[in-house]
Design a protein around this motif. Sequence first.
Motif, PDB file in Angstrom:
ATOM      1  N   LEU A 109       0.865  34.211 -10.980  1.00  0.00           N
ATOM      2  CA  LEU A 109       0.727  35.160 -12.086  1.00  0.00           C
ATOM      3  C   LEU A 109       1.345  36.507 -11.718  1.00  0.00           C
ATOM      4  CD1 LEU A 109      -2.905  34.266 -13.203  1.00  0.00           C
ATOM      5  CD2 LEU A 109      -0.832  34.002 -14.588  1.00  0.00           C
ATOM      6  N   GLY A 115     -12.038  34.107 -16.491  1.00  0.00           N
ATOM      7  CA  GLY A 115     -10.604  34.276 -16.656  1.00  0.00           C
ATOM      8  C   GLY A 115     -10.125  35.682 -16.393  1.00  0.00           C
ATOM      9  N   ILE A 122      -7.741  37.092  -7.098  1.00  0.00           N
ATOM     10  CA  ILE A 122      -7.489  35.652  -7.235  1.00  0.00           C
ATOM     11  C   ILE A 122      -6.551  35.274  -6.097  1.00  0.00           C
ATOM     12  CG2 ILE A 122      -6.628  33.820  -8.733  1.00  0.00           C
ATOM     13  CD1 ILE A 122      -7.090  35.838 -11.082  1.00  0.00           C
ATOM     14  N   THR A 180      -2.832  29.302 -15.093  1.00  0.00           N
ATOM     15  CA  THR A 180      -3.155  28.742 -13.788  1.00  0.00           C
ATOM     16  C   THR A 180      -4.628  28.357 -13.802  1.00  0.00           C
ATOM     17  OG1 THR A 180      -3.749  30.853 -12.739  1.00  0.00           O
ATOM     18  CG2 THR A 180      -1.431  30.247 -12.699  1.00  0.00           C
ATOM     19  N   MET A 187     -10.820  29.753 -14.643  1.00  0.00           N
ATOM     20  CA  MET A 187     -11.559  29.234 -13.487  1.00  0.00           C
ATOM     21  C   MET A 187     -12.913  28.684 -13.928  1.00  0.00           C
ATOM     22  SD  MET A 187     -10.617  32.430 -11.079  1.00  0.00           S
ATOM     23  CE  MET A 187     -10.146  33.313 -12.588  1.00  0.00           C
ATOM     24  N   SER A 212      -2.755  30.279  -7.551  1.00  0.00           N
ATOM     25  CA  SER A 212      -3.206  30.612  -8.907  1.00  0.00           C
ATOM     26  C   SER A 212      -3.071  32.096  -9.199  1.00  0.00           C
ATOM     27  CB  SER A 212      -4.669  30.209  -9.114  1.00  0.00           C
ATOM     28  OG  SER A 212      -4.777  28.821  -9.273  1.00  0.00           O
ATOM     29  N   GLY A 213      -3.294  32.917  -8.182  1.00  0.00           N
ATOM     30  CA  GLY A 213      -3.133  34.347  -8.370  1.00  0.00           C
ATOM     31  C   GLY A 213      -1.696  34.786  -8.189  1.00  0.00           C
ATOM     32  N   CYS A 260      -5.353  33.165 -15.822  1.00  0.00           N
ATOM     33  CA  CYS A 260      -5.987  32.228 -14.914  1.00  0.00           C
ATOM     34  C   CYS A 260      -7.315  31.797 -15.523  1.00  0.00           C
ATOM     35  CB  CYS A 260      -6.207  32.922 -13.564  1.00  0.00           C
ATOM     36  SG  CYS A 260      -6.955  31.841 -12.331  1.00  0.00           S
TER      37      CYS A 260
END
Lengths: 257, 257, 257, 257
Positions: B172, B139, B164, B122, B186, B168-169, B184
């Motif tokens: 996962l 990450g 997160i 993500t 970022m 995106s969080g 993830c």
Amino acid sequence: MDGTFIKMIKDVELQEPIFIEALPGIGHVGKLVAEHMIHELDAEKFAELYSTSFPPQVFVDENGIIEPMKNEFYCLKSQGESERDYIILVGNTQGLSPEGQYEICGTIMDFVAGYGVNEMFTLGGLGTGQPVEKPKVFGAATTSELAEKLKEHEVTLRSADGGIIGASGLLLGLGMTKGITGACLMGETPGYFIDADASKAVLKVLLKLLEMDLDIAKLEERAEETRKMISKAQQMEKEVTERMNIVPGEEDLRYIG
Amino acid sequence: MDGTFIKMIKDVELQEPIFIEALPGIGHVGKLVAEHMIHELDAEKFAELYSTSFPPQVFVDENGIIEPMKNEFYCLKSQGESERDYIILVGNTQGLSPEGQYEICGTIMDFVAGYGVNEMFTLGGLGTGQPVEKPKVFGAATTSELAEKLKEHEVTLRSADGGIIGASGLLLGLGMTKGITGACLMGETPGYFIDADASKAVLKVLLKLLEMDLDIAKLEERAEETRKMISKAQQMEKEVTERMNIVPGEEDLRYIG
Amino acid sequence: MDGTFIKMIKDVELQEPIFIEALPGIGHVGKLVAEHMIHELDAEKFAELYSTSFPPQVFVDENGIIEPMKNEFYCLKSQGESERDYIILVGNTQGLSPEGQYEICGTIMDFVAGYGVNEMFTLGGLGTGQPVEKPKVFGAATTSELAEKLKEHEVTLRSADGGIIGASGLLLGLGMTKGITGACLMGETPGYFIDADASKAVLKVLLKLLEMDLDIAKLEERAEETRKMISKAQQMEKEVTERMNIVPGEEDLRYIG
Amino acid sequence: MDGTFIKMIKDVELQEPIFIEALPGIGHVGKLVAEHMIHELDAEKFAELYSTSFPPQVFVDENGIIEPMKNEFYCLKSQGESERDYIILVGNTQGLSPEGQYEICGTIMDFVAGYGVNEMFTLGGLGTGQPVEKPKVFGAATTSELAEKLKEHEVTLRSADGGIIGASGLLLGLGMTKGITGACLMGETPGYFIDADASKAVLKVLLKLLEMDLDIAKLEERAEETRKMISKAQQMEKEVTERMNIVPGEEDLRYIG
């Protein structure tokens, strides 16, 4: 995944268990108490609760590993002279919406009632916003007998002063409809840091109420570790705050994709 | 229309696909990465997701044409030496309410799991609120093996620093319950403009992790186009903000009709 | 516990009852009126309403005893020359979300309609934010006949001035769909303290409308008691406010557990 | 009452009706246009929509009579040279929550599609926050043909500038999934008063698009009446604002009952 559900980790048999709730709240007061009991007395995790009413996010632990939002049920065999066992509830979050809180707390009460729980204690902090020299323990109970017992253990009864918000209050209210008696214990705390003193005060009262023995010295160490971890977190807090200000969808209105 | 549903555009067969999520977020970081991959590698749209938990609105494109809120699934055939295919998720919005986010992300995970996804990335930005000279990539991962691999590719692991938030969080977290490992990524970004530098940093790491080759030069051009479009949008932002302040119903209270 | 339900305490038979609503609102105006009627006329509680759309919390009474969120239905036998009975609704809360308000108020209207209610009065305050010398009673009605009757009793009719928010308004609106006529009576009040004067003004109008006799002297005493209780509460208000600022989940983002 | 439902007032047969939406929004722009058409052309109300996602309240009209939250469908027989009929949607509110907006707008689109609607116009204002000398009409369309037609009628096409929020946007988006083409017309308005000038500008464009004739002189009178009514309302606005600040439940926390 739909609604709220409990994932069993281990089947356990418990004798007239007392239920202790310490979900996250102000000053980490309840959480520190419960974590201390869990670690010192080797409580065992036997179930986890997941819910679509938890915040839509994950946490990252100190090693960069992702941890989903969840509540965790630990069981503890009878201690000292009592023959009663314990169920301790901890977790990294509470429900977000009112309806979600009812769904989650209702699921929790059904679950622990299934083990024969008829007594419960919910733990938390009561924030003063000011420095606290010697933290009092405030309390409220579902019956006047239990309220009386709290007073005998130097708990200051709360009095028509605004209610108990969130799981610590709602669980007691839902318990009443099932005939479960209970009390809330709240450690007086400034509320803006991890407060081991407030936790110690609550733990002392709880141990007396449960007629249980436990070394409370290590609670301070545990609080210290938590503080260090959080200090790291605060360095990045600014960033988090900013990310939180980006409401999905609202963001889209500002930057067109 | 009720709840969340996926509209199939084309039936596809995919080989052990890796799932890449880049729904809109801070600084357009993930979005730019995914759009670059989609355009440069001729990924093909095969499904769209609609939800009653998206914001109740539509967008207008650069030609005055109305575009509904939606998420879009693209597929990409195996690249370079890998034999694995890819599913890339982009869109113009995320869910609004927590329950909506769970419903949408749950539907997404069920859908991609049906194609045999067992690994996911993500993508997003991590806003600093300050100028960033050379953007780091931050990450977090669902397993310590993958966390280790991120470190080898110069990703700075996040550490108990606030979680997160959003798809995106949550994707996962939901993936973990299905045995899907993931991470993830970022890109460090000030967060208040379209940040092609942060996107490039994330794309470089992602390409290495996927052992994939791709010219990243055009990403800067793409960012420039997006910036122009947005600059036009900002001229009208004031207006939008005002319209947003008119909550339906609340408005009625001020002006009686 | 799921949704909204009514717990019967006693079966009652009522003759063409008039329904009076006084759930908590500004300045305690309606509540004081209803509590005065209930105590002076020995009204009897016959049902309670619980809902997952109430705020997720409990209250603590003056003795430290926990009290769940609930609405309470009292019945009152015919008074004076009228042969009609009464149902009085009081409580410690209202629903939180719009959908919750509709569910709760819909359940209430179905319930009282089952007893043959065809007329209703909802009581509340209308806050001016300024000192009020001699409180007026404002009103609105579902029919022009009833509006006319209000005017005859010196009620100032409201006029396209912003609507009636919450249960006092919604119950009247839902009643209309069942052919139940009704009016809202609102006592003019500064709104920032327990306002016995506004309550007296509303009570006087209500008694005339119902052709009922009742000593209103003790209403002032009752208001005084409530004020004392609240003054204690205000000492702790600061604390409560702070606890309220800790949104569950948000808190977790600041302090990692 | 559960969810969203439509109450039929009269059965009507309509020939290829065009759907016109003018629910309340900024500056009363769309509302004034629709009310003018309804009154000047004797449109007939044939259905009402109620929803538990409307704000939980009622309005009070200029005579003190209570009016529930609702949307209203009017039909209008073919005008001028066109053989097509019209459905006009007005009302005193929109849905509150995103999910509620989807439910309500979905119900509306299903309902009008049942009459054979395949073309629609949604009307509103576009607030500038600044004085407007000669109001432009902004627009967006679901197809490039219709966008082209708007341009021919001196509509300024919007361009990737932030989307269309609320029913005016969502109805167009939902219509697209049913193959209904449509456009949104927005009159440029400062946004903080009842803007007959913006309404006139929108009405002129709409009449040309529909090839319909209508005297627009009286629109100014109608606006004047609305302004007077609202000026009365503003005197009491302060009070309303204060009542609105009392969130049910939150209030309970301050004053214990």
